[in-house]
Design an enzyme around this catalytic site. Structure first.
Site, mmCIF file in Angstrom:
data_model
loop_
_atom_site.group_PDB
_atom_site.id
_atom_site.type_symbol
_atom_site.label_atom_id
_atom_site.label_comp_id
_atom_site.label_asym_id
_atom_site.label_seq_id
_atom_site.Cartn_x
_atom_site.Cartn_y
_atom_site.Cartn_z
ATOM 1 N N ARG A 8 0.949 -1.175 0.030
ATOM 2 C CA ARG A 8 -0.059 -0.064 0.036
ATOM 3 C C ARG A 8 1.000 1.201 -0.036
ATOM 4 O O ARG A 8 1.834 1.372 0.644
ATOM 5 C CB ARG A 8 -1.006 0.024 1.232
ATOM 6 C CG ARG A 8 -2.011 1.382 1.140
ATOM 7 C CD ARG A 8 -2.799 1.341 2.462
ATOM 8 N NE ARG A 8 -3.367 2.587 2.371
ATOM 9 C CZ ARG A 8 -4.049 3.154 3.400
ATOM 10 N NH1 ARG A 8 -4.093 2.472 4.439
ATOM 11 N NH2 ARG A 8 -4.730 4.213 3.166
ATOM 12 N N HIS A 9 0.564 2.601 -0.634
ATOM 13 C CA HIS A 9 1.171 3.226 -0.561
ATOM 14 C C HIS A 9 1.294 4.137 0.753
ATOM 15 O O HIS A 9 0.545 3.706 1.719
ATOM 16 C CB HIS A 9 0.494 4.543 -1.638
ATOM 17 C CG HIS A 9 -0.865 4.941 -1.186
ATOM 18 N ND1 HIS A 9 -1.180 5.802 0.003
ATOM 19 C CD2 HIS A 9 -2.024 4.536 -1.497
ATOM 20 C CE1 HIS A 9 -2.327 6.052 0.153
ATOM 21 N NE2 HIS A 9 -3.062 5.085 -0.577
ATOM 22 N N THR A 12 -0.780 9.606 2.886
ATOM 23 C CA THR A 12 -0.936 10.995 2.566
ATOM 24 C C THR A 12 -1.410 12.001 2.957
ATOM 25 O O THR A 12 -2.065 12.003 4.014
ATOM 26 C CB THR A 12 -1.771 10.613 1.089
ATOM 27 O OG1 THR A 12 -3.095 10.581 1.615
ATOM 28 C CG2 THR A 12 -1.099 9.525 0.281
ATOM 29 N N ARG A 59 0.398 8.781 -5.349
ATOM 30 C CA ARG A 59 0.688 8.360 -4.362
ATOM 31 C C ARG A 59 1.287 6.965 -4.328
ATOM 32 O O ARG A 59 2.233 6.706 -3.587
ATOM 33 C CB ARG A 59 -0.184 8.393 -3.179
ATOM 34 C CG ARG A 59 -1.575 7.742 -3.726
ATOM 35 C CD ARG A 59 -2.523 8.156 -2.736
ATOM 36 N NE ARG A 59 -4.126 7.779 -3.075
ATOM 37 C CZ ARG A 59 -5.104 8.108 -3.805
ATOM 38 N NH1 ARG A 59 -4.819 9.116 -4.579
ATOM 39 N NH2 ARG A 59 -6.227 7.493 -3.738
ATOM 40 N N GLU A 83 -7.204 2.743 -7.571
ATOM 41 C CA GLU A 83 -8.063 2.927 -6.226
ATOM 42 C C GLU A 83 -9.544 2.817 -7.056
ATOM 43 O O GLU A 83 -9.842 2.841 -8.042
ATOM 44 C CB GLU A 83 -7.955 4.562 -5.834
ATOM 45 C CG GLU A 83 -8.971 4.864 -4.539
ATOM 46 C CD GLU A 83 -8.706 4.018 -3.385
ATOM 47 O OE1 GLU A 83 -8.835 2.600 -3.531
ATOM 48 O OE2 GLU A 83 -8.088 4.428 -2.432
ATOM 49 N N ALA A 84 -10.333 2.225 -5.677
ATOM 50 C CA ALA A 84 -11.704 2.055 -6.015
ATOM 51 C C ALA A 84 -12.335 3.439 -6.670
ATOM 52 O O ALA A 84 -11.833 4.685 -6.135
ATOM 53 C CB ALA A 84 -12.606 1.679 -4.809
#
Length: 232
Positions: A8-9, A12, A59, A83-84
């Protein structure tokens, strides 16, 4: 066996602001996120990666770029790992969204959740495209590859739910923190979920053994009783 490291990034500015970023452009890692990513890059430095595939969002590209630095692989992007698509929810705060009736569906029956607006998609669609991406990269990279996919929390949770054989309605039970790694090994028979939400510690078990030690094809069978664990 093909092994995918799901990263996962890092954290943020949207995460700390409690905003659902979705596909909003320009969302960057904050100072903590940059430090998280530097740390995971160091952890994975000795793990040979056949490919580094990222969501196209900044990101994730930032995060994947740190892991890929100094390697003979370039970061490639795949929209299916994006992303969703939260539709009209995008850019709203979580404290606003919890008041929406759809929130309870997302929490309790996510397989039925479809995000509003022309850009929205269902979480079942998110899972289908993400799992398809992993499977297609597995096929392209081959049965001995270890590769990294950098994506987003809900996307990684959906991939893990599929690998665990869970209905999508159970995926909210899985936790995927910023800059965590989760690891799935895919065999002819079934996936094996090796790690979930790993944010620290030794990763040497992810380094494939020298080719001369691979005398037989890796088994797809689970070890009855649990076995002795991975040896390095």
């Amino acid at each position: 066996m093909t092994t995918v490291i799901l990263l996962r990034h890092g954290r943020t500015t949207a995460n700390t602001g409690g905003v659902l970023a979705g596909w909003t452009p320009g969302v960057q890692l904050d100072e903590t996120g940059a430090a998280q990513v530097a740390a995971v890059g160091e952890r994975l430095a000795k793990v040979p990666l056949a490919a580094v595939i990222s969501s196209p969002l900044e990101r994730c590209v930032q995060t994947a770029g740190v892991v890929a630095a100094g390697r003979d692989v370039d970061v490639r992007t795949d929209d299916r790992l994006g992303e969703a698509r939260y539709g009209d929810w995008t850019g709203q705060t979580i404290k606003e969204l919890v008041k929406d009736p759809l929130w309870k569906i997302v929490q309790q029956h996510p397989s039925a959740a479809v995000f509003p607006g022309p850009e929205g998609e269902g979480l079942a669609q998110t899972q289908a495209r993400a799992v398809a991406a992993v499977r297609s990269w597995n096929a392209e990279l081959g049965p001995e590859a270890v590769w990294l996919a950098c994506s987003h929390g809900d996307v990684i949770k959906a991939i893990l739910a599929d690998a665990l054989g869970l209905h999508l309605d159970q995926f909210q039970r899985i936790v995927v923190d910023p800059a965590s790694i989760s690891v799935v090994t895919y065999t002819d028979t079934r996936p094996f979920v090796v790690r979930v939400n790993d944010t620290g510690g030794d990763v040497s078990a992810l380094i494939p053994p020298p080719r001369r030690r691979r005398r037989t094809k890796a088994s797809s069978d689970a070890v009855v009783g649990g076995g002795a664990g991975t040896t390095v």
